[in-house]
Design a protein around this motif. Structure first.
Motif, PDB file in Angstrom:
ATOM      1  N   GLY A  71      -2.640   9.398  10.566  1.00 50.56           N
ATOM      2  CA  GLY A  71      -3.849   8.873  11.188  1.00 50.56           C
ATOM      3  C   GLY A  71      -3.740   8.773  12.695  1.00 50.56           C
ATOM      4  O   GLY A  71      -2.803   9.293  13.313  1.00 50.56           O
ATOM      5  N   VAL A  72      -4.708   8.077  13.296  1.00 48.63           N
ATOM      6  CA  VAL A  72      -4.771   7.912  14.745  1.00 48.63           C
ATOM      7  C   VAL A  72      -4.859   6.425  15.071  1.00 48.63           C
ATOM      8  O   VAL A  72      -5.052   5.582  14.188  1.00 48.63           O
ATOM      9  CB  VAL A  72      -5.977   8.659  15.351  1.00 48.63           C
ATOM     10  CG1 VAL A  72      -5.864  10.157  15.105  1.00 48.63           C
ATOM     11  CG2 VAL A  72      -7.281   8.131  14.766  1.00 48.63           C
ATOM     12  N   GLY A  73      -4.720   6.100  16.353  1.00 47.23           N
ATOM     13  CA  GLY A  73      -4.769   4.708  16.755  1.00 47.23           C
ATOM     14  C   GLY A  73      -5.296   4.529  18.160  1.00 47.23           C
ATOM     15  O   GLY A  73      -5.552   5.494  18.880  1.00 47.23           O
ATOM     16  N   THR A  74      -5.454   3.276  18.557  1.00 51.22           N
ATOM     17  CA  THR A  74      -5.921   2.936  19.893  1.00 51.22           C
ATOM     18  C   THR A  74      -5.506   1.493  20.183  1.00 51.22           C
ATOM     19  O   THR A  74      -5.045   0.773  19.282  1.00 51.22           O
ATOM     20  CB  THR A  74      -7.444   3.087  20.023  1.00 51.22           C
ATOM     21  OG1 THR A  74      -7.818   2.901  21.395  1.00 51.22           O
ATOM     22  CG2 THR A  74      -8.176   2.068  19.176  1.00 51.22           C
ATOM     23  N   THR A  75      -5.684   1.076  21.441  1.00 47.56           N
ATOM     24  CA  THR A  75      -5.352  -0.291  21.837  1.00 47.56           C
ATOM     25  C   THR A  75      -6.517  -0.901  22.601  1.00 47.56           C
ATOM     26  O   THR A  75      -7.045  -0.274  23.536  1.00 47.56           O
ATOM     27  CB  THR A  75      -4.090  -0.310  22.727  1.00 47.56           C
ATOM     28  OG1 THR A  75      -2.989   0.238  21.998  1.00 47.56           O
ATOM     29  CG2 THR A  75      -3.749  -1.724  23.167  1.00 47.56           C
ATOM     30  N   LEU A  76      -6.904  -2.091  22.210  1.00 48.49           N
ATOM     31  CA  LEU A  76      -7.960  -2.850  22.885  1.00 48.49           C
ATOM     32  C   LEU A  76      -7.401  -4.230  23.214  1.00 48.49           C
ATOM     33  O   LEU A  76      -7.342  -5.104  22.348  1.00 48.49           O
ATOM     34  CB  LEU A  76      -9.205  -2.972  22.003  1.00 48.49           C
ATOM     35  CG  LEU A  76      -9.972  -1.686  21.705  1.00 48.49           C
ATOM     36  CD1 LEU A  76     -11.056  -1.941  20.664  1.00 48.49           C
ATOM     37  CD2 LEU A  76     -10.592  -1.138  22.977  1.00 48.49           C
ATOM     38  N   GLY A  77      -6.984  -4.414  24.445  1.00 46.67           N
ATOM     39  CA  GLY A  77      -6.395  -5.689  24.816  1.00 46.67           C
ATOM     40  C   GLY A  77      -5.103  -5.924  24.057  1.00 46.67           C
ATOM     41  O   GLY A  77      -4.180  -5.106  24.090  1.00 46.67           O
ATOM     42  N   ASP A  78      -5.060  -7.045  23.325  1.00 44.32           N
ATOM     43  CA  ASP A  78      -3.873  -7.375  22.538  1.00 44.32           C
ATOM     44  C   ASP A  78      -3.899  -6.763  21.144  1.00 44.32           C
ATOM     45  O   ASP A  78      -2.914  -6.877  20.402  1.00 44.32           O
ATOM     46  CB  ASP A  78      -3.744  -8.905  22.397  1.00 44.32           C
ATOM     47  CG  ASP A  78      -3.454  -9.582  23.723  1.00 44.32           C
ATOM     48  OD1 ASP A  78      -2.798  -8.958  24.576  1.00 44.32           O
ATOM     49  OD2 ASP A  78      -3.907 -10.733  23.913  1.00 44.32           O
ATOM     50  N   VAL A  79      -5.000  -6.109  20.788  1.00 40.30           N
ATOM     51  CA  VAL A  79      -5.151  -5.565  19.439  1.00 40.30           C
ATOM     52  C   VAL A  79      -4.817  -4.075  19.440  1.00 40.30           C
ATOM     53  O   VAL A  79      -5.312  -3.308  20.270  1.00 40.30           O
ATOM     54  CB  VAL A  79      -6.586  -5.791  18.909  1.00 40.30           C
ATOM     55  CG1 VAL A  79      -6.757  -5.132  17.537  1.00 40.30           C
ATOM     56  CG2 VAL A  79      -6.875  -7.281  18.817  1.00 40.30           C
ATOM     57  N   ASN A 127      -2.008  -7.629  16.177  1.00 41.41           N
ATOM     58  CA  ASN A 127      -2.401  -8.496  17.289  1.00 41.41           C
ATOM     59  C   ASN A 127      -1.145  -8.971  18.020  1.00 41.41           C
ATOM     60  O   ASN A 127      -0.328  -9.711  17.460  1.00 41.41           O
ATOM     61  CB  ASN A 127      -3.204  -9.690  16.763  1.00 41.41           C
ATOM     62  CG  ASN A 127      -3.706 -10.579  17.886  1.00 41.41           C
ATOM     63  OD1 ASN A 127      -3.549 -10.265  19.062  1.00 41.41           O
ATOM     64  ND2 ASN A 127      -4.341 -11.693  17.517  1.00 41.41           N
ATOM     65  N   ASP A 128      -0.986  -8.549  19.270  1.00 40.20           N
ATOM     66  CA  ASP A 128       0.177  -8.951  20.062  1.00 40.20           C
ATOM     67  C   ASP A 128      -0.093 -10.202  20.899  1.00 40.20           C
ATOM     68  O   ASP A 128       0.775 -10.622  21.678  1.00 40.20           O
ATOM     69  CB  ASP A 128       0.595  -7.799  20.999  1.00 40.20           C
ATOM     70  CG  ASP A 128       1.006  -6.560  20.224  1.00 40.20           C
ATOM     71  OD1 ASP A 128       1.588  -6.706  19.138  1.00 40.20           O
ATOM     72  OD2 ASP A 128       0.744  -5.430  20.716  1.00 40.20           O
ATOM     73  N   GLY A 129      -1.291 -10.769  20.786  1.00 35.79           N
ATOM     74  CA  GLY A 129      -1.640 -11.951  21.563  1.00 35.79           C
ATOM     75  C   GLY A 129      -1.171 -13.242  20.909  1.00 35.79           C
ATOM     76  O   GLY A 129      -0.590 -13.242  19.812  1.00 35.79           O
ATOM     77  N   ASP A 130      -1.471 -14.352  21.584  1.00 35.09           N
ATOM     78  CA  ASP A 130      -1.057 -15.657  21.075  1.00 35.09           C
ATOM     79  C   ASP A 130      -2.189 -16.433  20.416  1.00 35.09           C
ATOM     80  O   ASP A 130      -2.082 -17.632  20.161  1.00 35.09           O
ATOM     81  CB  ASP A 130      -0.456 -16.496  22.210  1.00 35.09           C
ATOM     82  CG  ASP A 130      -1.382 -16.607  23.403  1.00 35.09           C
ATOM     83  OD1 ASP A 130      -2.530 -16.110  23.312  1.00 35.09           O
ATOM     84  OD2 ASP A 130      -0.977 -17.182  24.428  1.00 35.09           O
ATOM     85  N   SER A 131      -3.306 -15.735  20.147  1.00 31.28           N
ATOM     86  CA  SER A 131      -4.419 -16.360  19.433  1.00 31.28           C
ATOM     87  C   SER A 131      -5.066 -15.340  18.513  1.00 31.28           C
ATOM     88  O   SER A 131      -5.035 -14.124  18.782  1.00 31.28           O
ATOM     89  CB  SER A 131      -5.465 -16.909  20.416  1.00 31.28           C
ATOM     90  OG  SER A 131      -5.998 -15.868  21.219  1.00 31.28           O
ATOM     91  N   ALA A 132      -5.651 -15.811  17.418  1.00 30.62           N
ATOM     92  CA  ALA A 132      -6.312 -14.922  16.460  1.00 30.62           C
ATOM     93  C   ALA A 132      -7.499 -14.221  17.113  1.00 30.62           C
ATOM     94  O   ALA A 132      -8.211 -14.795  17.938  1.00 30.62           O
ATOM     95  CB  ALA A 132      -6.755 -15.714  15.238  1.00 30.62           C
ATOM     96  N   ALA A 177      -2.649 -14.322  15.338  1.00 32.38           N
ATOM     97  CA  ALA A 177      -1.775 -14.144  16.495  1.00 32.38           C
ATOM     98  C   ALA A 177      -0.412 -13.620  16.047  1.00 32.38           C
ATOM     99  O   ALA A 177       0.162 -14.114  15.067  1.00 32.38           O
ATOM    100  CB  ALA A 177      -1.614 -15.482  17.219  1.00 32.38           C
ATOM    101  N   ASP A 178       0.037 -12.581  16.756  1.00 29.76           N
ATOM    102  CA  ASP A 178       1.324 -11.948  16.445  1.00 29.76           C
ATOM    103  C   ASP A 178       1.403 -11.555  14.974  1.00 29.76           C
ATOM    104  O   ASP A 178       2.459 -11.669  14.333  1.00 29.76           O
ATOM    105  CB  ASP A 178       2.479 -12.888  16.807  1.00 29.76           C
ATOM    106  CG  ASP A 178       3.805 -12.152  16.939  1.00 29.76           C
ATOM    107  OD1 ASP A 178       3.771 -10.929  17.187  1.00 29.76           O
ATOM    108  OD2 ASP A 178       4.861 -12.792  16.792  1.00 29.76           O
ATOM    109  N   GLY A 179       0.255 -11.105  14.446  1.00 32.40           N
ATOM    110  CA  GLY A 179       0.200 -10.747  13.031  1.00 32.40           C
ATOM    111  C   GLY A 179      -0.399  -9.373  12.820  1.00 32.40           C
ATOM    112  O   GLY A 179      -0.815  -8.683  13.757  1.00 32.40           O
ATOM    113  N   VAL A 180      -0.482  -8.980  11.548  1.00 33.73           N
ATOM    114  CA  VAL A 180      -0.954  -7.646  11.164  1.00 33.73           C
ATOM    115  C   VAL A 180      -1.878  -7.781   9.967  1.00 33.73           C
ATOM    116  O   VAL A 180      -1.613  -8.557   9.031  1.00 33.73           O
ATOM    117  CB  VAL A 180       0.223  -6.707  10.808  1.00 33.73           C
ATOM    118  CG1 VAL A 180      -0.300  -5.352  10.340  1.00 33.73           C
ATOM    119  CG2 VAL A 180       1.149  -6.527  11.994  1.00 33.73           C
ATOM    120  N   VAL A 181      -2.983  -7.009  10.003  1.00 32.30           N
ATOM    121  CA  VAL A 181      -3.889  -6.875   8.861  1.00 32.30           C
ATOM    122  C   VAL A 181      -3.826  -5.416   8.410  1.00 32.30           C
ATOM    123  O   VAL A 181      -4.036  -4.499   9.211  1.00 32.30           O
ATOM    124  CB  VAL A 181      -5.326  -7.277   9.221  1.00 32.30           C
ATOM    125  CG1 VAL A 181      -6.274  -6.953   8.063  1.00 32.30           C
ATOM    126  CG2 VAL A 181      -5.394  -8.755   9.564  1.00 32.30           C
TER     127      VAL A 181
END
Length: 202
Positions: free
Chosen positions: A86-94, A118-123, A141-145
């Motif tokens: 697949g492919v990917g992208t980055t939007l801010g911390d996501v 999510n590499d940020g410190d908030s959901a 925050a700091d999680g994966v879906v």
């Protein structure tokens, strides 16, 4: 009065082939302007030798520089990486990672496969839109879906308007970092890792 008759002198003997006067060994004539004892090298050969010498010197000087570059920037092939379909992208911390769509055929139901990190410190809430089907998930925050698979969420698409092997559009939107449109691949169950993920035909 009678003419005076002079006596005939004897003819001189023929000159010998080994006459020392005619056969003196002379040293070979040296071209004018060429110093004795030195070999003349053509200009083209001299120029070529200088070019080779300069190239060798440049290679010696460049070797430490290239070694330093390799030390600070290792080759990408030497680093571990994960292959993905697949492919990917980055939007801010996501970060959207390895997004693709699986379907049996064009016009049939499909599912979205991939994950959001999510590499940020908030959901962060993220909205995904594929072929008119939309869903919003909150990435901790700091999680994966994850979408697809036994432990992932299910994002069903009513009808995929692209045949396997083609591309379809996935829109990803976040509140603070805007949105992005991705052309993601459409696959079927030919590959064994996706065979169990293909929805039943409608």
């Amino acid at each position: 009065m009678r003419p005076i008759r002079w006596p005939r002198l004897p003819a001189p003997p023929p000159r010998s082939h080994r006459d020392p006067v005619d056969h003196v060994d002379h040293p070979p004539q040296r071209p004018v302007g060429r110093p004795a004892g030195r070999r003349v090298v053509p200009r083209r050969a001299t120029r070529r030798a200088r070019t080779i010498a300069a190239a060798l010197a440049l290679g010696v000087l460049a070797a430490p520089v290239l070694s330093a570059c390799s030390a600070t920037n290792p080759l990408q092939t030497a680093e571990d990486y994960s292959a993905a379909d697949g492919v990917g992208t980055t939007l801010g911390d996501v970060r959207a990672v390895n997004l693709l769509v699986v379907t049996a055929a064009e016009g049939e139901p499909g599912v979205l496969i991939g994950s959001l990190a999510n590499d940020g410190d908030s959901a962060t809430p993220v909205t995904l839109t594929v072929e008119g089907t939309e869903t919003t998930v909150k990435v901790p925050a700091d999680g994966v879906v994850t979408f697809g698979g036994a432990d992932g969420q299910t994002f069903e698409i009513d009808s995929v308007q692209a045949a396997p092997g083609a591309l379809t559009t996935v829109t990803i939107a976040t509140g603070a970092s805007g949105s992005d449109e991705l052309d993601v691949p459409v696959l079927d169950g030919t590959l064994p890792e996706y065979a169990d993920l293909v929805p039943a035909a409608g």
